[in-house]
Write a protein that holds these residues in place. Structure first.
Motif, PDB file in Angstrom:
ATOM      1  N   ALA A 285       0.826  -1.211   0.000  1.00  0.00           N
ATOM      2  CA  ALA A 285       0.000   0.000   0.000  1.00  0.00           C
ATOM      3  C   ALA A 285       0.859   1.259   0.000  1.00  0.00           C
ATOM      4  CB  ALA A 285      -0.923   0.006   1.222  1.00  0.00           C
ATOM      5  N   ALA A 400     -11.085  -2.760   1.143  1.00  0.00           N
ATOM      6  CA  ALA A 400      -9.930  -1.856   1.106  1.00  0.00           C
ATOM      7  C   ALA A 400      -8.637  -2.657   0.971  1.00  0.00           C
ATOM      8  CB  ALA A 400      -9.910  -0.999   2.367  1.00  0.00           C
ATOM      9  N   SER A 403      -8.102  -3.920  -2.413  1.00  0.00           N
ATOM     10  CA  SER A 403      -7.644  -2.837  -3.299  1.00  0.00           C
ATOM     11  C   SER A 403      -6.231  -2.379  -2.959  1.00  0.00           C
ATOM     12  CB  SER A 403      -8.591  -1.637  -3.186  1.00  0.00           C
ATOM     13  OG  SER A 403      -9.908  -2.027  -3.400  1.00  0.00           O
ATOM     14  N   ASP A 405      -5.095  -0.967  -0.266  1.00  0.00           N
ATOM     15  CA  ASP A 405      -5.093   0.376   0.310  1.00  0.00           C
ATOM     16  C   ASP A 405      -4.715   0.367   1.785  1.00  0.00           C
ATOM     17  OD1 ASP A 405      -5.861   1.574  -2.018  1.00  0.00           O
ATOM     18  OD2 ASP A 405      -8.013   1.462  -1.607  1.00  0.00           O
TER      19      ASP A 405
END
Lengths: 510, 305
Positions: A285, A400, A403, A405
């Motif tokens: 991330a 999240a 993704s 993140d």
């Protein structure tokens, strides 16, 4: 509804009620154990479910080839009387001849083969399919009481999966002629376990009756009624008024407030669930973010006061600080790893060494036990790491993370009640998992290698190497193990097992 | 009048669909239903399987349009969570919620109207003060807290009523009181204000001059007009009871639409949540419409307008 507020207020109100009149408790007069569950029971077929409530029920209603002895975590015969590896890729399983389904029919090899072949059939859409397909190619009937399993791969957890994931069904259970009915067992279950279903109102009530033709040891209590009561405060009131005898997943404050009542006992036992912080060491991330520095990760390990979280926030019952990336009772979970004891000064020094004398800002994601998350945040802020706590629903966190993140999140894992490191290691340290943020290919190799051999010593060795390296590189901040808290009426003897799975079938009246 | 009603019905349906669209978008953007359906420790393969099985891999707008055309055809879809047709789920539970809602409305009427009338007829006395104090207290008390208190008092300490469930009429007494009590303050205050106003009006003075006194004056002349605004509020309150039964049904483990709504929201069961939001919005708007029609029936001046 603000369940936490309800719970707290409910607890206070109920505790204040203790001073008042004595309520007559229902005892074992009708030989019926009444249990409450918050989560709805909607489907009785464990082949199509995953939640903890369903594991509890399946153990009462279903039979498996093998069983796990909760006292020593050893696998023992169940419907199977024995098994033998014909070669590395073939297992023959011998069946008992006295097993009956709840409809009275005898269980034989055809039923077993049908069940396993159905699960791995892509058309079955069974929740167990992904797990069993990893190792099973097909099951074949050799004779009435012998099933041959042709393997797709060597897997050390085959017998354990047979014991804990595959509930046996009658031959053709999901087929009516050419029609396939995935829900055939959802409401009208025909199992072969110690209890049979006599009434089921999904989301409301399940009534079980002892199955007299059960092949194993007969349970002592004749009837078990499981009621869905969503509100914890209402469950407490039912317990106090004698409406139920058993409730689980009880928050500690609630458990302690009711434990003062003589008719109610608070039981605390171990649970296989552990909590931990996953750190983005690989920079997934945040490329070149602070967490890619080993000293920062070690500093975070030193910064958190795990013993106090275990004692004061988790309740101290059976909760313990953990230092390995698994539960200490799990096979392969070596405890001989570098330990980062609580030492905020050392944490500050490490941060300074890493070039962060004034700390840094970090989004820390969490979805359970907010008090724990806040305590962790406070500990990290005390050494200079400015935490932005992102407390969200699990689904939001999952999205999240998918993704990429998330640089750090507080995770928890219950290993589906299985005391083997494989159940926690693969999903967190394999290269196909979005939970894997270490970027360490060597760890992945060891974790996967441990699943490709049936040699238990070799497996232990792989896990030992992987778990040790995870600790050395501080890829995680292991936090605490959970405690399983129950409230029961004092006339009920309810055994607690090390894996934290409640076994109502083993309860008895005092 | 018919045009007016038709206009309002059209507006009501538009409102309900707007609400459902907003709910659909929020539910789908905020969370991935596949994770919620699969459970906390499901394998990624299972999650993907669920996503495909329920069509969650399709674009959002396609899914919404599918749902909308289904509703227009009378097909409410199949619940992800319960694995049953949503229409069946709603049908099984609507009776329970209506029983609770009407019982609660009865409690509201039985308490609020006499209390409001007593306060108005004894203005600025201790009765008036007591009634206002009760109204303020009832408004300040959250439903779930009142529910727990009543459970402790009347199901645990003095076991008159069952703690939870919905098998007999006794199971509905405490929840109906809890749900009904929350509407007592506005209805009571409206009743008090309306009656005070009516009692000071010219036609009441005329009635007094004609010799009407006591209950006759109250029941035959004053209440009819004082009740006009109360009827509107009661109709809206019934809508609120249906939609607002979520907490009460959960506390008392009543298997109605409110509990279904909570379970479905927690289970990310979009087809069920969608229909429930749609139904709750429709009931609420319909009750507003009903209030207007009732007012028109009670007051000829409204009919003339």
């Amino acid at each position: 509804m603000n369940n936490r507020l309800t719970r707290t207020l409910g607890s206070a109100v109920l505790a204040s009620g203790l001073a008042f009149g004595h309520t007559a408790f229902a005892g074992p007069q009708d030989d019926t154990l009444r249990a409450a569950m918050s989560g709805e029971i909607l489907n009785l077929d464990y082949l199509y479910t995953t939640r903890r409530e369903y594991i509890i029920l399946a153990q009462m209603t279903d039979a498996t080839l093998f069983t796990m002895n909760p006292a020593n975590q050893q696998i023992e015969p169940g419907v199977a009387s024995s098994y033998e590896f014909v070669n590395d890729m073939t297992i023959d399983v011998q069946l008992r001849d006295d097993v009956r389904f709840h409809d009275g029919s005898a269980l034989n090899a055809a039923d077993v083969a049908y069940t396993y072949n159905w699960i791995i059939d892509p058309g079955s859409e069974s929740h167990a399919q992904a797990l069993i397909s990893r190792w099973l190619d097909r099951a074949e009937v050799l004779d009435d009481h012998t099933v041959r399993f042709h393997l797709a791969a060597i897997n050390p957890l085959i017998i354990r999966d047979m014991a804990q994931r595959v509930m046996l069904r009658k031959d053709g259970a999901y087929h009516q002629g050419d029609q396939v009915d995935h829900d055939a067992m959802a409401l009208n279950l025909i199992g072969a376990g110690p209890y049979r279903v006599t009434r089921f109102n999904p989301g409301v009530e399940l009534v079980l009756e002892r199955f007299d033709d059960y092949f194993g040891d007969a349970p002592e209590i004749e009837n078990i009624v499981v009621r869905n009561i969503p509100d914890m405060g209402t469950q407490q009131a039912e317990l106090m008024s004698g409406g139920i005898n058993w409730m689980f997943n009880v928050p500690l404050d609630v458990a302690r407030s009711l434990d003062a009542r003589p008719e109610i006992d608070h039981l605390a036992g171990p649970d296989l669930r552990v909590s931990f912080i996953v750190l983005d060491a690989a920079g997934v991330a945040q490329p070149d973010g602070p967490l890619t520095d080993l000293r920062v990760r070690q500093a975070m390990n030193h910064a958190i006061n795990k013993p106090e979280i275990a004692e004061f926030l988790m309740g101290g019952g059976a909760s313990e600080p953990i230092y390995s990336a698994c539960h200490p009772v799990q096979f392969g979970c070596t405890q001989d790893v570098p330990r980062y004891e609580y030492d905020p000064d050392r944490a500050r020094a490490l941060l300074a060494e890493a070039g962060y004398p004034d700390g840094f800002s970090l989004d820390l994601w969490a979805y359970r036990e907010r008090p724990n998350a806040e305590a962790i945040m406070a500990d990290l802020e005390a050494v200079g790491i400015d935490i932005n706590l992102r407390y969200v629903q699990l689904e939001t966190l999952n999205q999240a993370r998918a993704s990429q993140d998330i640089a750090a999140y507080i995770g928890t894992w219950g290993s589906s009640g299985v005391a083997d490191t494989a159940l926690i290691a693969r999903v967190h340290f394999s290269d196909t998992s979005d939970r894997h943020l270490s970027g360490d290919d060597q760890v992945v190799e060891w974790v996967l290698a441990a699943e490709q051999t049936a040699d238990q010593d070799l497996r232990f060795g792989y896990y030992q190497q992987a778990i040790t390296r995870i600790a050395e590189q501080a890829y995680w901040v292991p936090l605490v193990s959970y405690s399983a808290d129950y409230l029961v009426t004092s006339d009920l003897e309810f055994p607690l097992d090390d894996d934290g799975v409640p076994r109502l079938q083993n309860a008895r009246w005092k | 009048m018919i045009n007016y009603i038709l206009q309002r019905v059209g507006l009501a349906i538009a409102v309900a669909f707007t609400v459902s669209l907003a709910a659909f978008l929020l539910l789908n953007i905020a969370t991935d239903p596949a994770y919620a359906i699969a459970g906390e420790e499901a394998d990624p393969e299972v999650i993907e399987q669920i996503r495909v099985r329920y069509g969650l891999d399709r674009p959002l707008w396609v899914r919404y349009l599918d749902w909308l055309t289904g509703v227009l055809r009378g097909d409410f879809g199949v619940s992800y969570y319960w694995n049953k047709p949503v229409a069946t789920l709603v049908g099984e539970r609507v009776g329970t919620t209506l029983t609770l809602a009407f019982s609660a409305l009865f409690v509201t009427i039985a308490i609020a109207i006499p209390l409001g009338a007593a306060a108005a007829l004894n203005r600025n006395t201790w009765i008036d003060s007591l009634a206002l104090w009760l109204a303020v207290s009832a408004q300040a008390v959250p439903n779930f807290w009142l529910g727990l208190i009543l459970i402790i008092l009347f199901a645990v300490m003095i076991p008159i009523f069952p703690v939870s469930g919905d098998h007999t009429w006794l199971h509905f007494v405490l929840p109906a009181f809890v749900l009904g009590a929350s509407s007592v303050p506005p209805v009571m205050r409206l009743m008090r204000t309306g009656l005070i106003e009516v009692m000071g009006s010219d036609y009441i003075r005329t009635a007094r001059a004609k010799g009407y006194r006591g209950p006759t004056l109250l029941l035959r002349h004053a209440l009819r007009n004082a009740l006009l605004p109360v009827v509107s509020v009661l109709a809206v309150q019934l809508g609120q009871k249906v939609g607002g039964s979520v907490i009460t049904e959960s506390i008392f483990a009543i298997n109605g639409l409110g509990r279904l709504a909570l379970q479905s929201i927690l289970g990310a069961d979009i087809p069920t949540v969608q229909i429930l939001i749609f139904l709750f919005a429709l009931v609420f708007v319909a009750m507003n419409l009903l209030a207007d029609i009732l007012n028109a029936a009670l007051d000829p001046r409204i009919r003339i307008r």
